[in-house]
Design a protein around this motif. Structure first.
Motif, PDB file in Angstrom:
ATOM      1  N   GLU A  20       0.887  -1.193   0.144  1.00 27.23           N
ATOM      2  CA  GLU A  20      -0.131   0.083   0.058  1.00 27.23           C
ATOM      3  C   GLU A  20       1.004   1.495  -0.054  1.00 27.23           C
ATOM      4  OE1 GLU A  20      -3.136  -0.095  -0.559  1.00 27.23           O
ATOM      5  OE2 GLU A  20      -3.256  -2.588  -0.216  1.00 27.23           O
ATOM      6  N   HIS A  21       2.266   1.186  -0.172  1.00 28.57           N
ATOM      7  CA  HIS A  21       3.132   2.424  -0.066  1.00 28.57           C
ATOM      8  C   HIS A  21       3.026   3.325  -1.028  1.00 28.57           C
ATOM      9  CE1 HIS A  21       5.840   0.254   3.056  1.00 28.57           C
ATOM     10  NE2 HIS A  21       4.915   0.542   3.664  1.00 28.57           N
ATOM     11  N   ALA A  22       2.646   2.696  -2.471  1.00 26.41           N
ATOM     12  CA  ALA A  22       2.866   3.516  -3.708  1.00 26.41           C
ATOM     13  C   ALA A  22       1.908   4.737  -3.392  1.00 26.41           C
ATOM     14  CB  ALA A  22       2.090   2.596  -4.705  1.00 26.41           C
ATOM     15  N   ARG A  23       0.642   4.699  -2.642  1.00 26.03           N
ATOM     16  CA  ARG A  23      -0.156   6.057  -2.658  1.00 26.03           C
ATOM     17  C   ARG A  23       0.503   7.048  -1.950  1.00 26.03           C
ATOM     18  NH1 ARG A  23      -6.391   4.507  -1.290  1.00 26.03           N
ATOM     19  NH2 ARG A  23      -6.791   2.680  -2.229  1.00 26.03           N
ATOM     20  N   LEU A  24       1.438   6.857  -1.078  1.00 23.41           N
ATOM     21  CA  LEU A  24       2.202   7.825  -0.254  1.00 23.41           C
ATOM     22  C   LEU A  24       3.505   8.161  -0.852  1.00 23.41           C
ATOM     23  CD1 LEU A  24       0.923   6.414   3.158  1.00 23.41           C
ATOM     24  CD2 LEU A  24       0.329   8.502   2.110  1.00 23.41           C
ATOM     25  N   LEU A  25       4.043   7.701  -1.720  1.00 23.78           N
ATOM     26  CA  LEU A  25       5.266   8.009  -2.259  1.00 23.78           C
ATOM     27  C   LEU A  25       5.289   8.790  -3.557  1.00 23.78           C
ATOM     28  CD1 LEU A  25       6.840   4.365  -2.378  1.00 23.78           C
ATOM     29  CD2 LEU A  25       7.244   6.213  -0.508  1.00 23.78           C
ATOM     30  N   THR A  26       6.144   9.593  -3.980  1.00 21.30           N
ATOM     31  CA  THR A  26       6.415  10.434  -4.845  1.00 21.30           C
ATOM     32  C   THR A  26       6.369   9.581  -6.121  1.00 21.30           C
ATOM     33  OG1 THR A  26       7.956  11.877  -3.659  1.00 21.30           O
ATOM     34  CG2 THR A  26       7.843  12.152  -6.095  1.00 21.30           C
ATOM     35  N   ASP A  27       5.851  10.119  -7.347  1.00 26.35           N
ATOM     36  CA  ASP A  27       5.363   9.275  -8.487  1.00 26.35           C
ATOM     37  C   ASP A  27       6.464  10.097  -9.400  1.00 26.35           C
ATOM     38  OD1 ASP A  27       4.800   8.640 -10.962  1.00 26.35           O
ATOM     39  OD2 ASP A  27       2.574   8.921 -10.951  1.00 26.35           O
ATOM     40  N   GLU A  28       7.618   9.277  -9.774  1.00 25.34           N
ATOM     41  CA  GLU A  28       8.832   9.665 -10.514  1.00 25.34           C
ATOM     42  C   GLU A  28       8.459   9.779 -11.946  1.00 25.34           C
ATOM     43  OE1 GLU A  28      11.745   6.946 -10.001  1.00 25.34           O
ATOM     44  OE2 GLU A  28      12.018   7.557  -7.824  1.00 25.34           O
ATOM     45  N   ASN A  29       7.135   9.428 -12.533  1.00 31.98           N
ATOM     46  CA  ASN A  29       6.895   9.515 -13.744  1.00 31.98           C
ATOM     47  C   ASN A  29       6.018  10.909 -14.266  1.00 31.98           C
ATOM     48  OD1 ASN A  29       7.677   6.925 -14.651  1.00 31.98           O
ATOM     49  ND2 ASN A  29       5.881   6.078 -13.445  1.00 31.98           N
ATOM     50  N   CYS A  30       6.219  11.848 -13.078  1.00 33.51           N
ATOM     51  CA  CYS A  30       5.617  12.961 -13.418  1.00 33.51           C
ATOM     52  C   CYS A  30       6.161  14.227 -12.466  1.00 33.51           C
ATOM     53  CB  CYS A  30       3.770  12.861 -13.158  1.00 33.51           C
ATOM     54  SG  CYS A  30       3.495  12.899 -11.322  1.00 33.51           S
ATOM     55  N   GLY A  31       5.708  15.195 -12.773  1.00 29.88           N
ATOM     56  CA  GLY A  31       6.232  16.484 -12.000  1.00 29.88           C
ATOM     57  C   GLY A  31       5.316  16.904 -10.833  1.00 29.88           C
ATOM     58  N   GLN A  32       5.748  17.753  -9.978  1.00 31.81           N
ATOM     59  CA  GLN A  32       5.030  18.097  -8.942  1.00 31.81           C
ATOM     60  C   GLN A  32       4.721  19.748  -9.121  1.00 31.81           C
ATOM     61  OE1 GLN A  32       5.767  17.661  -4.723  1.00 31.81           O
ATOM     62  NE2 GLN A  32       6.809  15.686  -4.924  1.00 31.81           N
ATOM     63  N   VAL A  33       3.313  19.987  -8.738  1.00 36.23           N
ATOM     64  CA  VAL A  33       2.886  21.628  -8.851  1.00 36.23           C
ATOM     65  C   VAL A  33       2.311  21.741  -7.522  1.00 36.23           C
ATOM     66  CG1 VAL A  33       2.550  21.245 -11.269  1.00 36.23           C
ATOM     67  CG2 VAL A  33       0.357  20.961  -9.835  1.00 36.23           C
ATOM     68  N   PRO A  34       2.362  23.160  -7.419  1.00 35.33           N
ATOM     69  CA  PRO A  34       1.817  23.323  -6.008  1.00 35.33           C
ATOM     70  C   PRO A  34       0.359  23.216  -5.953  1.00 35.33           C
ATOM     71  CG  PRO A  34       2.370  25.434  -7.201  1.00 35.33           C
ATOM     72  CD  PRO A  34       2.934  24.176  -7.880  1.00 35.33           C
ATOM     73  N   ALA A  35      -0.264  22.626  -4.956  1.00 32.47           N
ATOM     74  CA  ALA A  35      -1.987  22.375  -4.713  1.00 32.47           C
ATOM     75  C   ALA A  35      -2.390  23.585  -4.721  1.00 32.47           C
ATOM     76  CB  ALA A  35      -1.947  21.645  -3.444  1.00 32.47           C
ATOM     77  N   THR A  36      -1.871  24.827  -4.416  1.00 36.02           N
ATOM     78  CA  THR A  36      -2.636  26.114  -4.396  1.00 36.02           C
ATOM     79  C   THR A  36      -3.365  26.428  -5.905  1.00 36.02           C
ATOM     80  OG1 THR A  36      -0.422  27.223  -4.681  1.00 36.02           O
ATOM     81  CG2 THR A  36      -1.524  27.245  -2.760  1.00 36.02           C
ATOM     82  N   LEU A  37      -2.559  25.787  -6.917  1.00 30.49           N
ATOM     83  CA  LEU A  37      -3.190  25.931  -8.326  1.00 30.49           C
ATOM     84  C   LEU A  37      -4.484  25.548  -8.509  1.00 30.49           C
ATOM     85  CD1 LEU A  37      -0.264  24.673 -10.496  1.00 30.49           C
ATOM     86  CD2 LEU A  37      -0.960  27.000 -10.491  1.00 30.49           C
TER      87      LEU A  37
END
Length: 248
Positions: A20-37
């Motif tokens: 079940e760890h995958a839901r909490l780990l960083t996805d290396e196949n995409c970028g990160q954007v701020p949630a304030t968007l």
């Protein structure tokens, strides 16, 4: 991410089944954007435009509801999981979240970089969740010009489902789901009460499911059907479909 947040995430993962760890780990196949968007009208409008390519519809209500149905769960997962497993909560505040964003508008998860503080972990989590949900729902509803209440109902189901998932991952689903009613009540807002239902199998085993109060409107997209857990299905048909997912 702060050292405290790193440590809390590690403790959370240690207390959960590795599968079940995958839901909490960083996805290396995409970028990160701020949630304030999420509060940016132009960004939200673009997410719905991108979703129209996935679901082959221009119906803003359907697109916004489907987007929120998946996003609401992503936004709360780190905070709810850490709260269930450790008693401390990673922050769900938009300013503290990075969205794992794919160019087609899909979100595969979020990263929280702060830990909530306060004398009561449940009250601190509820207050932060209320702020995030209210801000997000206001933006989604304004972008699609739809009502707020169905989006709040989706948020209730997201919380109920996330608690159940985290409880199973920790090996204590009853303890986790017992938190649903007090947490939703503390969040406040126009949220229906969370509900669960137990579905038995022919072999005599049973499994707990979220008894949804909301509809994702998937069936309104071309070629799609209602979800197996859709509240729009008859109880008999819904239970039969859920029973197919019950381990034997």
């Amino acid at each position: 991410m702060s050292t405290h947040a790193d440590q809390l995430l590690a403790r959370t993962l240690d207390g959960m089944a590795p599968a079940e760890h995958a839901r909490l780990l960083t996805d290396e196949n995409c970028g990160q954007v701020p949630a304030t968007l999420v509060e940016d009208p132009d960004w939200m409008a673009e997410q719905l435009r991108l979703r129209s390519r996935i679901w082959n519809t221009e119906d803003a209500r359907v697109l916004a509801t489907l987007w929120w149905f998946s996003t609401s769960t992503r936004l709360i997962t780190p905070s709810v999981a850490s709260f269930v497993v450790t008693g401390e909560a990673l922050s769900p505040r938009l300013e503290d979240l990075g969205l794992h964003w794919h160019p087609d508008s899909r979100l595969s998860g979020v990263t929280s970089v702060e830990v909530l503080t306060g004398s009561s972990a449940l009250e601190s989590l509820a207050e932060a969740l209320h702020q995030t949900l209210e801000r997000s729902i206001t933006s989604v509803a304004a972008t699609a010009r739809i009502r707020h209440l169905p989006l709040w109902a989706i948020a209730t189901d997201a919380i109920a489902g996330c608690l159940l998932w985290a409880g199973r991952a920790e090996g204590a689903p009853e303890r986790a789901t017992a938190l649903a009613e007090p947490l939703v009540a503390a969040i406040g807002g126009p949220m229906p009460a969370p509900r669960y239902t137990e579905i038995g199998s022919q072999s005599g085993t049973s499994r707990l499911f979220t008894k949804r109060t909301s509809c994702c409107l998937l069936y309104r997209a071309p070629g799609e059907d209602k979800c197996s857990s859709c509240p729009g299905r008859s109880p008999e048909r819904r239970h039969a479909l859920l029973r197919e997912n019950t381990p034997h």
